[in-house]
Motif scaffolding. Structure first.
Motif, short mmCIF file in Angstrom:
data_model
loop_
_atom_site.label_atom_id
_atom_site.label_comp_id
_atom_site.label_asym_id
_atom_site.label_seq_id
_atom_site.Cartn_x
_atom_site.Cartn_y
_atom_site.Cartn_z
N ASP A 20 9.20 7.31 4.58
CA ASP A 20 8.77 7.46 3.19
C ASP A 20 7.91 6.28 2.72
O ASP A 20 7.72 6.06 1.53
CB ASP A 20 9.98 7.62 2.27
N PHE A 21 7.36 5.49 3.67
CA PHE A 21 6.49 4.37 3.33
C PHE A 21 5.30 4.90 2.52
O PHE A 21 4.66 5.88 2.91
CB PHE A 21 6.00 3.69 4.61
N PRO A 22 4.98 4.28 1.36
CA PRO A 22 3.89 4.80 0.52
C PRO A 22 2.56 4.89 1.26
O PRO A 22 2.11 3.94 1.88
CB PRO A 22 3.79 3.77 -0.61
N GLY A 23 1.96 6.07 1.22
CA GLY A 23 0.66 6.28 1.85
C GLY A 23 0.76 6.78 3.28
O GLY A 23 -0.23 7.19 3.86
N LEU A 24 1.95 6.76 3.87
CA LEU A 24 2.14 7.22 5.24
C LEU A 24 2.39 8.72 5.20
O LEU A 24 3.34 9.19 4.60
CB LEU A 24 3.35 6.50 5.86
N SER A 37 -6.29 6.54 -0.18
CA SER A 37 -6.31 6.62 -1.64
C SER A 37 -4.96 6.21 -2.23
O SER A 37 -4.88 5.54 -3.25
CB SER A 37 -6.69 8.01 -2.12
N ARG A 38 -3.86 6.58 -1.54
CA ARG A 38 -2.52 6.20 -2.01
C ARG A 38 -2.32 4.68 -1.87
O ARG A 38 -1.78 4.04 -2.77
CB ARG A 38 -1.47 6.97 -1.22
N VAL A 39 -2.74 4.13 -0.75
CA VAL A 39 -2.60 2.68 -0.54
C VAL A 39 -3.45 1.93 -1.56
O VAL A 39 -3.01 0.93 -2.13
CB VAL A 39 -2.97 2.29 0.90
N LYS A 40 -4.67 2.41 -1.82
CA LYS A 40 -5.53 1.77 -2.83
C LYS A 40 -4.85 1.77 -4.19
O LYS A 40 -4.92 0.79 -4.93
CB LYS A 40 -6.87 2.49 -2.94
N VAL A 123 -5.72 -6.36 2.41
CA VAL A 123 -5.52 -4.91 2.53
C VAL A 123 -6.72 -4.16 1.97
O VAL A 123 -7.21 -3.21 2.59
CB VAL A 123 -4.20 -4.47 1.83
N GLU A 124 -7.22 -4.60 0.83
CA GLU A 124 -8.40 -3.95 0.25
C GLU A 124 -9.60 -4.05 1.20
O GLU A 124 -10.31 -3.06 1.41
CB GLU A 124 -8.74 -4.57 -1.11
N LYS A 125 -9.82 -5.22 1.78
CA LYS A 125 -10.94 -5.39 2.71
C LYS A 125 -10.76 -4.55 3.96
O LYS A 125 -11.73 -3.98 4.48
CB LYS A 125 -11.10 -6.87 3.09
#
Length: 139
Positions: A20-24, A37-40, A123-125
């Motif tokens: 359930d890791f966010p964005g996975l 998009s979820r990680v961003k 992370v953004e880069k």
């Protein structure tokens, strides 16, 4: 990506992300698939919260506003020492301990906020670089 093994040491630990890791969102055949998009969105929210820890003023408030939990508030309110605790021996020793604890915690708190900010930048880069690679390789 494999790492060279060190014959004299143990192998590096494997990273296991919870399902359930966010964005996975599953496995793309070569490893976990991360929904960018979820990680961003998560990183953007984290950056916004970091601003409040730095003492960024919310809209409509004074630019000097510090706020609860900010680095400035921790530094100011946590700065208690012998002058505040009293002149007798036990109080002075307690005040000295508080001063030492404040110094360590205050510095660590600021470093923590700095390091989380650096992690957010990285992370953004990484996402920008990955998306650029995907665009360039499919052109």
């Amino acid at each position: 990506m494999s790492r060279p093994s060190d014959p004299g040491g143990s192998p590096p630990p494997e990273l296991h992300l919870p399902s359930d890791f966010p964005g996975l969102t599953g496995d793309d055949g070569g490893g976990p698939y991360i929904e960018h998009s979820r990680v961003k969105s998560i990183v953007s929210s984290l950056r916004e919260n970091l601003g409040s820890l730095r003492g960024a003023a919310p809209s409509g408030m004074s630019a000097t506003w510090s706020g609860a939990g900010t680095v400035n508030e921790v530094s100011y309110r946590g700065n208690v020492g012998p002058a505040e605790t009293g002149k007798w021996e036990a109080a002075t020793a307690f005040g000295d301990n508080l001063t030492q604890a404040h110094t360590v915690f205050n510095d660590s708190y600021g470093v923590l906020v700095d390091n989380v900010e650096k992690w957010v930048d990285a992370v953004e880069k990484a996402i920008v670089n990955y998306e650029k690679f995907q665009r360039d390789s499919s052109a």
